[in-house]
Design a protein around this motif. Structure first.
Motif, short mmCIF file in Angstrom:
data_model
loop_
_atom_site.label_atom_id
_atom_site.label_comp_id
_atom_site.label_asym_id
_atom_site.label_seq_id
_atom_site.Cartn_x
_atom_site.Cartn_y
_atom_site.Cartn_z
N GLY A 1 0.85 -1.19 0.00
CA GLY A 1 0.00 0.00 0.00
C GLY A 1 0.89 1.24 0.00
O GLY A 1 2.02 1.20 0.51
N PHE A 2 0.39 2.31 -0.55
CA PHE A 2 1.19 3.52 -0.70
C PHE A 2 0.56 4.66 0.10
O PHE A 2 -0.64 4.93 -0.02
CB PHE A 2 1.26 3.90 -2.19
CG PHE A 2 2.13 5.09 -2.48
CD1 PHE A 2 3.46 5.15 -2.04
CD2 PHE A 2 1.63 6.16 -3.20
CE1 PHE A 2 4.27 6.25 -2.32
CE2 PHE A 2 2.43 7.27 -3.48
CZ PHE A 2 3.75 7.31 -3.04
N ASP A 3 1.40 5.30 0.92
CA ASP A 3 0.94 6.47 1.67
C ASP A 3 1.42 7.71 0.93
O ASP A 3 2.61 8.05 0.94
CB ASP A 3 1.52 6.42 3.09
CG ASP A 3 1.06 7.62 3.91
OD1 ASP A 3 -0.15 7.82 4.05
OD2 ASP A 3 1.94 8.38 4.38
N VAL A 4 0.49 8.38 0.28
CA VAL A 4 0.84 9.50 -0.60
C VAL A 4 1.55 10.62 0.17
O VAL A 4 2.55 11.18 -0.31
CB VAL A 4 -0.43 10.05 -1.30
CG1 VAL A 4 -0.09 11.25 -2.19
CG2 VAL A 4 -1.10 8.96 -2.13
N VAL B 1 5.99 3.25 1.22
CA VAL B 1 5.28 2.05 0.78
C VAL B 1 5.31 1.02 1.91
O VAL B 1 6.38 0.75 2.48
CB VAL B 1 5.96 1.46 -0.48
CG1 VAL B 1 5.33 0.13 -0.86
CG2 VAL B 1 5.91 2.45 -1.64
N TYR C 1 4.57 2.62 -8.17
CA TYR C 1 3.98 3.76 -7.43
C TYR C 1 4.53 5.08 -7.95
O TYR C 1 3.83 6.09 -7.99
CB TYR C 1 4.25 3.63 -5.93
CG TYR C 1 3.38 2.60 -5.24
CD1 TYR C 1 1.99 2.68 -5.30
CD2 TYR C 1 3.95 1.53 -4.53
CE1 TYR C 1 1.19 1.72 -4.68
CE2 TYR C 1 3.15 0.58 -3.91
CZ TYR C 1 1.79 0.67 -3.98
OH TYR C 1 0.98 -0.26 -3.37
N LYS D 1 0.43 7.31 -11.16
CA LYS D 1 -0.14 8.26 -10.20
C LYS D 1 -1.59 7.92 -9.88
O LYS D 1 -2.37 7.62 -10.80
CB LYS D 1 -0.08 9.69 -10.78
CG LYS D 1 1.33 10.17 -11.12
CD LYS D 1 2.27 10.07 -9.92
CE LYS D 1 3.71 10.41 -10.34
NZ LYS D 1 4.71 9.97 -9.33
N THR E 1 -2.64 3.39 -5.18
CA THR E 1 -2.18 3.34 -3.79
C THR E 1 -2.20 1.91 -3.22
O THR E 1 -2.01 1.71 -2.03
CB THR E 1 -3.01 4.26 -2.89
OG1 THR E 1 -4.38 3.86 -3.00
CG2 THR E 1 -2.87 5.72 -3.31
N TRP F 1 -3.64 -3.53 -9.48
CA TRP F 1 -3.50 -2.36 -8.61
C TRP F 1 -4.84 -1.63 -8.52
O TRP F 1 -5.82 -2.05 -9.15
CB TRP F 1 -2.41 -1.43 -9.13
CG TRP F 1 -2.54 -1.11 -10.59
CD1 TRP F 1 -3.32 -0.15 -11.16
CD2 TRP F 1 -1.88 -1.80 -11.67
NE1 TRP F 1 -3.20 -0.17 -12.52
CE2 TRP F 1 -2.32 -1.16 -12.87
CE3 TRP F 1 -0.99 -2.85 -11.76
CZ2 TRP F 1 -1.88 -1.57 -14.13
CZ3 TRP F 1 -0.55 -3.26 -13.02
CH2 TRP F 1 -0.99 -2.62 -14.18
N SER G 1 -7.02 1.87 -3.98
CA SER G 1 -6.95 1.46 -2.57
C SER G 1 -6.38 0.06 -2.54
O SER G 1 -6.39 -0.64 -3.56
CB SER G 1 -8.33 1.50 -1.92
OG SER G 1 -9.14 0.46 -2.44
#
Lengths: 229, 229, 229, 229
Positions: free
Chosen positions: A30-33, A38, A82, A86, A89, A174, A177
């Motif tokens: 998961g990606f935390d913008v 990550v 990631y 763009k 996440t 992907w 969420s």
């Protein structure tokens, strides 16, 4: 970040219950913008042993910034995606058997019906094979690169076609969420299974009409979507 | 030895839960290097009735040295393999349906992707058929011999390709531990299933490039392995 | 007789747990040699609702001699088989999907490997189609007749090949006990599945050598059998 | 009406347990002849969250007359079918994988054996593709129209052939009760699976003889039916 660790942990644990993985053959990140970090599964740890605390946090250079375990060996692939995709996440990689069969066959997955069109707005592409040089050095990074190249070269919108078949390897999916990324992994596997059998029944099949693709994708995802509550 | 009996018992019981066996169609053995003794499943006993005490111990001449039950009818195959395959301390035989389909078809299992390459460093070979003479006398021993012959003749390293398809029969897998032998039985079945479908999608498939095979096998098994913790 | 009712009841209930039936698509019967009576599943009753008391007892004329429910609509087939196949005391009919696929295709199931040879001493034959006359009058009896005819015409020993594929319909299996008849239904389904895939991998396959068939069948069933305890 | 809501709720919840749906890919409705109202699943709600109170009631103009949630996006298809198919009081739509494979392949499902003949009195037809105009405007209504057209054009009795494959989409089944509609969805999926394999074994297969179709369909459904109690 603690919330994201929980989500990524739950998502990883869901892979075997969806029948998508054998042993440890899959990983979710998961990606935390905000932080640009990550959260990813630790390498080679069984799903039942996973806890949120065991998740590994890496930055966009792929360096571990939190966690005591080594991150998934596929981390460089996730991180590159990631950086380039763009709005994404969550990323899932599995060796789910039907999608992997198409990956090994080197064939894209055509949209043969509405099941596919409900989630993937066109063919799920299959990448070219990596060259020996790409495999020998920076293999995992180059896997990410060939995925991105495939979407750029064919001008495919990665948010509308949230999955790929890596040639000779297996699928990645992907989404916006972590949960959606898992959902797309399940759908891709189901579509790969159904399309396999459709092609056996009629080897000359082509993609459904663009109008039907539009209708089904947009009734679920467009601005005038009317599916669901 | 008591520890090995427990391991062999647990491993035998795991076969049905992995979906590898129907009824009593499979057996696991373990090898104790120090004593030169083999612990193996008793013949025709259901997995749920197995206890460590019911395991049978035989020496490398195939003679029972401990246990009240008759050993697996395939004991001579196992014993011969332990004699010839140095470093192997666990062997599994099943009639798992996908690997058996390839065995019956008399086709080797090519490495079509990374799933295969992660565990088998090249094709899983299929033996030649046994002659009538080999079947009539010492059938089980000759099954072991044709397995060893297949690896020697094609100069395949049995530790890097821990499995075989016996022509007209079914698979055997092995490893440096009882647990690894079972793991390889699961992987072989999964790879046989995926490869089956890949070939239906693309009948002209060949093995993946050696570089990809090297990369995946060696990132898990080489001296510079970096998969896992 | 009460014992046989229990056995037949348990055997019927085992069909869904073996994955052999959908809804009520299968029935098991048992034969009591002394009385010449057949115990059979009542027609259209779900397996979970079955109790030994609900089993129906018919004589060799097919008349109900005990029980309040109607016997299986396939009763005349079972009864005819008990009259002709001496030594058979259990019969199972299902629409298990793999064996039914072969029945619908009108193809016999060749012995392609040892899995088959362990239980069926040669091909499991497929009957000819019934004529319109045979279907219109005494359909279920004629189904029994065409099964017997198939074995007599090709001089197949029904005790050594305990199963048949009825053309355009589905399989029947049998044995020297109710339990063995069920076991043969499971094995036939598994062999039909494996053989399907073997033929897809190699369309020119033929039966395994007679020597291998002898070896495997006889090590389990011959007078010198050495499989099991 | 409260009773019908319960039935429709239970029927929707049964879809995943029969293995017919992934996520929310299916919906069941029931028709109350007296009021002319249709009870249907709410759109996009997971089966486990369904309660009888959440069911949506619509009239034959497709307007919601009771319930706080939006009805299934396929409501217009169901409503049109209830208007045209007299005697039908339950409809099921799923994307069950085998029937969907045939739908995507654009092939009708021929009656290849008695399993099919027991429930479907002839081929399960596949509709023509919808035109771009039919997809763009009133898509769901036009899906209902093309289903009805298929039955009228080929003079198929919808009560004797309670199912259809919508081209490029997926199956619908129906019946004289909600329960029967679900039963037909299960049977269609099973028949689609078995027929797929039969055709792989024998690509030249044709429908079974009319006499066998008559025999099996009528022994279960005709006025002289003798199957069941």
């Amino acid at each position: 970040m603690e919330q994201l660790k929980k989500e990524v942990c739950v998502a990883n644990k869901s892979l075997p219950s969806y029948g998508l993985v054998t042993f440890t053959w899959g990983n979710v990140s998961g990606f935390d913008v905000d932080s640009g970090h990550v959260v990813i599964k630790p390498s080679g740890v069984s799903y039942e042993d996973l806890t949120p605390e065991k998740m590994v946090v890496v930055n966009l250079s792929g360096e571990v910034v939190e966690g005591e375990l080594k991150p998934s060996s596929d981390t460089a692939t996730h991180v590159h995606m990631y950086q380039e995709f763009k709005g994404v996440t969550g990323i899932v990689h599995t060796h789910s058997p039907w999608a992997t069969a198409w990956s090994q066959a080197g064939r894209e997955l055509l949209p043969l019906g509405t099941t596919h069109a409900d989630y993937f707005y066109g063919s799920v592409p299959c990448t070219r094979s990596l060259s020996s040089e790409e495999i020998t050095a920076d293999y995992e990074l180059n896997t990410g690169r060939v995925i991105v190249e495939t979407f750029r070269k064919h001008a495919i919108d990665e948010l509308a076609v949230p999955g790929v078949l890596v040639n000779g390897h297996a699928p990645f999916t992907w989404g916006g969420s972590v949960k959606d990324a898992v959902k797309h992994a399940v759908v891709l596997e189901e579509c790969a299974k159904i399309a396999f059998h459709s092609f056996q029944l009629n080897s000359k099949l082509t993609a459904v009409d663009q109008t039907l693709l539009d209708k089904h994708y947009l009734r679920k995802h467009g601005k005038d979507a009317y599916y669901g509550q």
